[in-house]
Design a protein around this motif. Structure first.
Motif, PDB file in Angstrom:
ATOM      1  N   ARG A 163      -7.350   9.233  10.947  1.00 62.40           N
ATOM      2  CA  ARG A 163      -7.672   9.016   9.543  1.00 62.40           C
ATOM      3  C   ARG A 163      -9.151   9.267   9.284  1.00 62.40           C
ATOM      4  NH1 ARG A 163      -3.851   6.123  11.211  1.00 62.40           N
ATOM      5  NH2 ARG A 163      -4.935   4.351  12.056  1.00 62.40           N
ATOM      6  N   TYR A 192       0.835  -1.193   0.000  1.00 60.58           N
ATOM      7  CA  TYR A 192       0.000   0.000   0.000  1.00 60.58           C
ATOM      8  C   TYR A 192       0.874   1.248   0.000  1.00 60.58           C
ATOM      9  CZ  TYR A 192      -4.058  -2.847   1.090  1.00 60.58           C
ATOM     10  OH  TYR A 192      -5.059  -3.772   1.031  1.00 60.58           O
ATOM     11  N   VAL A 231      -5.208   9.217   5.947  1.00 57.27           N
ATOM     12  CA  VAL A 231      -6.110   8.523   5.024  1.00 57.27           C
ATOM     13  C   VAL A 231      -5.980   7.014   5.230  1.00 57.27           C
ATOM     14  CG1 VAL A 231      -6.678   8.160   2.587  1.00 57.27           C
ATOM     15  CG2 VAL A 231      -5.798  10.367   3.332  1.00 57.27           C
ATOM     16  N   HIS A 232      -7.117   6.318   5.252  1.00 54.45           N
ATOM     17  CA  HIS A 232      -7.091   4.852   5.322  1.00 54.45           C
ATOM     18  C   HIS A 232      -6.535   4.295   4.018  1.00 54.45           C
ATOM     19  CE1 HIS A 232      -9.318   4.181   9.049  1.00 54.45           C
ATOM     20  NE2 HIS A 232     -10.108   5.177   8.684  1.00 54.45           N
ATOM     21  N   ALA A 233      -5.812   3.208   4.084  1.00 56.00           N
ATOM     22  CA  ALA A 233      -5.320   2.526   2.884  1.00 56.00           C
ATOM     23  C   ALA A 233      -6.504   1.867   2.181  1.00 56.00           C
ATOM     24  CB  ALA A 233      -4.274   1.492   3.259  1.00 56.00           C
ATOM     25  N   ARG A 234      -6.525   1.947   0.853  1.00 56.44           N
ATOM     26  CA  ARG A 234      -7.593   1.351   0.045  1.00 56.44           C
ATOM     27  C   ARG A 234      -6.975   0.434  -1.001  1.00 56.44           C
ATOM     28  NH1 ARG A 234      -9.638   6.836  -2.254  1.00 56.44           N
ATOM     29  NH2 ARG A 234      -7.653   6.329  -3.173  1.00 56.44           N
ATOM     30  N   MET A 235      -7.780  -0.394  -1.598  1.00 52.79           N
ATOM     31  CA  MET A 235      -7.292  -1.276  -2.662  1.00 52.79           C
ATOM     32  C   MET A 235      -6.675  -0.456  -3.798  1.00 52.79           C
ATOM     33  SD  MET A 235      -7.656  -4.391  -1.763  1.00 52.79           S
ATOM     34  CE  MET A 235      -7.605  -5.362  -3.239  1.00 52.79           C
ATOM     35  N   ALA A 236      -7.211   0.725  -4.058  1.00 54.05           N
ATOM     36  CA  ALA A 236      -6.685   1.589  -5.124  1.00 54.05           C
ATOM     37  C   ALA A 236      -5.264   2.071  -4.813  1.00 54.05           C
ATOM     38  CB  ALA A 236      -7.612   2.783  -5.330  1.00 54.05           C
ATOM     39  N   ASP A 237      -4.838   1.957  -3.562  1.00 55.58           N
ATOM     40  CA  ASP A 237      -3.506   2.401  -3.147  1.00 55.58           C
ATOM     41  C   ASP A 237      -2.442   1.313  -3.282  1.00 55.58           C
ATOM     42  OD1 ASP A 237      -4.459   4.953  -2.425  1.00 55.58           O
ATOM     43  OD2 ASP A 237      -5.104   4.192  -0.486  1.00 55.58           O
TER      44      ASP A 237
END
Length: 52
Positions: A51, A8, A14-20
């Motif tokens: 976050r 990631y 900011v929370h980690a997302r799949m897009a990251d």
């Protein structure tokens, strides 16, 4: 998460997302190498940051 080939790209606040998710062996102008110590320091700062 990518069989150990992805990580990631985290941002403070900011929370980690799949897009990251990014490939860990990619090269390019936006890739900034960081030592393990620097990565751990950032991770600790990230944990301490609220976050949204």
């Amino acid at each position: 998460m990518g069989a150990g080939l992805k990580a990631y790209r985290m941002k403070k606040g900011v929370h980690a997302r799949m897009a990251d998710l990014v490939e860990i062996f990619t090269s390019g102008p936006d890739v900034i190498p960081a030592s393990v110590d620097a990565q751990e320091a950032f991770w600790r700062e990230w944990l301490a940051t609220p976050r949204v």
